[in-house]
Design a protein around this motif. Sequence first.
Motif, short mmCIF file in Angstrom:
data_model
loop_
_atom_site.label_atom_id
_atom_site.label_comp_id
_atom_site.label_asym_id
_atom_site.label_seq_id
_atom_site.Cartn_x
_atom_site.Cartn_y
_atom_site.Cartn_z
N ILE A 31 7.96 55.22 89.44
CA ILE A 31 6.89 54.57 88.69
C ILE A 31 6.91 55.03 87.23
O ILE A 31 6.81 54.22 86.29
N LEU A 32 7.03 56.33 87.02
CA LEU A 32 7.07 56.85 85.65
C LEU A 32 8.28 56.33 84.89
O LEU A 32 8.19 55.97 83.71
N GLN A 33 9.43 56.27 85.55
CA GLN A 33 10.63 55.77 84.88
C GLN A 33 10.52 54.28 84.58
O GLN A 33 10.95 53.81 83.52
N GLU A 34 9.94 53.53 85.51
CA GLU A 34 9.77 52.09 85.28
C GLU A 34 8.90 51.84 84.05
O GLU A 34 9.18 50.94 83.25
N GLY A 35 7.84 52.67 83.91
CA GLY A 35 6.95 52.49 82.77
C GLY A 35 7.59 52.82 81.44
O GLY A 35 7.08 52.42 80.38
N SER A 36 8.71 53.56 81.47
CA SER A 36 9.39 53.91 80.22
C SER A 36 10.72 53.19 80.05
O SER A 36 11.54 53.58 79.23
N GLY A 37 10.93 52.15 80.87
CA GLY A 37 12.19 51.44 80.80
C GLY A 37 13.36 52.30 81.26
O GLY A 37 14.49 52.14 80.79
N TYR A 38 13.09 53.23 82.16
CA TYR A 38 14.10 54.16 82.70
C TYR A 38 14.76 54.98 81.59
O TYR A 38 15.95 55.29 81.64
N SER A 39 13.96 55.31 80.56
CA SER A 39 14.43 56.20 79.49
C SER A 39 13.36 57.23 79.18
O SER A 39 13.09 57.54 78.01
N ARG A 40 12.72 57.76 80.20
CA ARG A 40 11.60 58.67 80.03
C ARG A 40 12.04 59.96 79.35
O ARG A 40 13.09 60.53 79.67
N THR A 41 11.22 60.45 78.43
CA THR A 41 11.49 61.69 77.71
C THR A 41 10.28 62.61 77.81
O THR A 41 9.17 62.18 78.15
N VAL A 42 10.51 63.89 77.53
CA VAL A 42 9.44 64.87 77.42
C VAL A 42 9.51 65.47 76.02
O VAL A 42 10.56 65.50 75.38
N GLY A 43 8.37 65.95 75.53
CA GLY A 43 8.32 66.44 74.16
C GLY A 43 8.15 65.29 73.19
O GLY A 43 8.01 64.13 73.57
N SER A 44 8.18 65.60 71.90
CA SER A 44 8.00 64.57 70.89
C SER A 44 8.77 64.95 69.63
O SER A 44 9.17 66.11 69.44
N GLY A 45 8.98 63.96 68.79
CA GLY A 45 9.67 64.21 67.54
C GLY A 45 11.07 64.76 67.76
O GLY A 45 11.82 64.31 68.64
N ASP A 46 11.42 65.77 66.95
CA ASP A 46 12.76 66.36 67.04
C ASP A 46 12.98 67.11 68.35
O ASP A 46 14.13 67.38 68.74
N ALA B 220 12.00 65.99 71.34
CA ALA B 220 12.03 65.07 72.48
C ALA B 220 13.38 65.13 73.17
O ALA B 220 14.42 65.25 72.52
N MET B 221 13.37 65.08 74.48
CA MET B 221 14.62 65.10 75.25
C MET B 221 14.39 64.35 76.56
O MET B 221 13.25 64.17 76.99
N PRO B 222 15.48 63.87 77.18
CA PRO B 222 15.33 63.16 78.45
C PRO B 222 14.68 64.05 79.51
O PRO B 222 14.95 65.26 79.57
N ALA B 223 13.80 63.47 80.31
CA ALA B 223 13.18 64.23 81.41
C ALA B 223 14.26 64.60 82.42
O ALA B 223 14.97 63.73 82.92
N SER B 224 14.40 65.88 82.68
CA SER B 224 15.52 66.34 83.50
C SER B 224 15.35 66.08 84.99
O SER B 224 16.33 65.86 85.70
N GLY B 225 14.11 66.13 85.48
CA GLY B 225 13.89 65.93 86.91
C GLY B 225 14.52 67.00 87.78
O GLY B 225 14.93 66.74 88.91
N LEU B 226 14.62 68.24 87.26
CA LEU B 226 15.29 69.30 88.01
C LEU B 226 14.59 69.61 89.32
O LEU B 226 15.23 69.85 90.35
N ALA B 227 13.25 69.62 89.31
CA ALA B 227 12.53 69.93 90.54
C ALA B 227 12.78 68.87 91.61
O ALA B 227 12.92 69.19 92.80
N LEU B 228 12.84 67.60 91.20
CA LEU B 228 13.13 66.53 92.15
C LEU B 228 14.56 66.67 92.68
O LEU B 228 14.81 66.47 93.88
#
Length: 353
Positions: free
Chosen positions: A308-323, A325-333
């Motif tokens: 659901i979270l990925q769909e809402g971001s066009g499957y380009s979800r990131t964490v952080g902001s500005g410089d 910002a980086m792709p959400a790693s999903g390590l726990a999943l």
Amino acid sequence: MITRPTYCNREDAQRSIDFKDGVDVNAALDRALQSAAESIEGHLHRVFYPRDTTYKWDWPNHQYAPPWRLYFNQWDLVSATQVQSPQGTTIPLAAMIFRPVNRKPGWPYTFMEIDRSTVSAFGAGSTPQLSVWVTGTWGFSADADQVATLSGNVLAGDTAITISDSSQAGAGDLLICGTERMVVTSKKATATGLTQSGEGCSTAQASDQTLATTGSGTLVAGEVLLLDQEQMLVTDVTSGVVTVKRSWNGTMLDQHSAATVNAYRLLGVLRGQLGTTAAGYSSGAAVSKHRVPSMVRDLAIGETTNRILQEGSGYSRTVGSGDSAMPASGLALADLWDECETVFARKARIRAV
């Protein structure tokens, strides 16, 4: 719309990350629930719900196995009701040994052997193709827990049932009544027999959380109530006094006075699923829910919310902001996937489902 059993229900996913109820969100959740279940089955090479049916195999020598042994390959067996070889010739179940004999509680059989002390044998008939037929309950397990009772009579043709407690049942769950399996597709509010009493929940304030009632019904922690247009989550019930979380599922705080207390106990269901037949039931009949292994359920919740979270971001979800910002790693999943694959994945022989 949900058309198959999923390994967590819609409410599990909503509450894990506070998704708001609504037509658009529910449609997205239903897609994610089903695609997550399909992904789990594809990765682990087995299904985690029961089905009553007959599967067929070639004569065992075509499996490069001893002629008294038959591997079920991609299928798991919970229990067998009949073995035929060839079709029309029944082999007594007492002559069969289902293995592993010392299996873990709740785990399935993966192959069977003819007891070599008997005179039984697999027969090829006119051809060795599809010469062994096994009828039974297939899947990883068929464990179930009673979660409610029916609150009214149900006819074989009905597509909705009302239950006494909806705290543990939601869209995507597999329910069992008698020998029939039903897939829950929706939940709607229906009267509980109770009416709001006193000043509790009479103001439009989130801190006004104590609901007193009059009438003959009962409420259960974990259920969602509807008073007028406001939903409330029951968090505790003590001596008939109910504590609720106000403005649940994105509804608006409102003032209430002697409001009818409704609960989401009216379930839309697909009847007669997975090899069972729809039947009629009397009010008070037990309703059970199929028990999915806990780790698989956790993975289903995580994978559903991630989709659901990925769909809402066009499957380009990131964490952080500005410089930063980086792709959400999903390590726990990813760790949860690894754990489930270690414990539950089929390790050998034919692995496709």
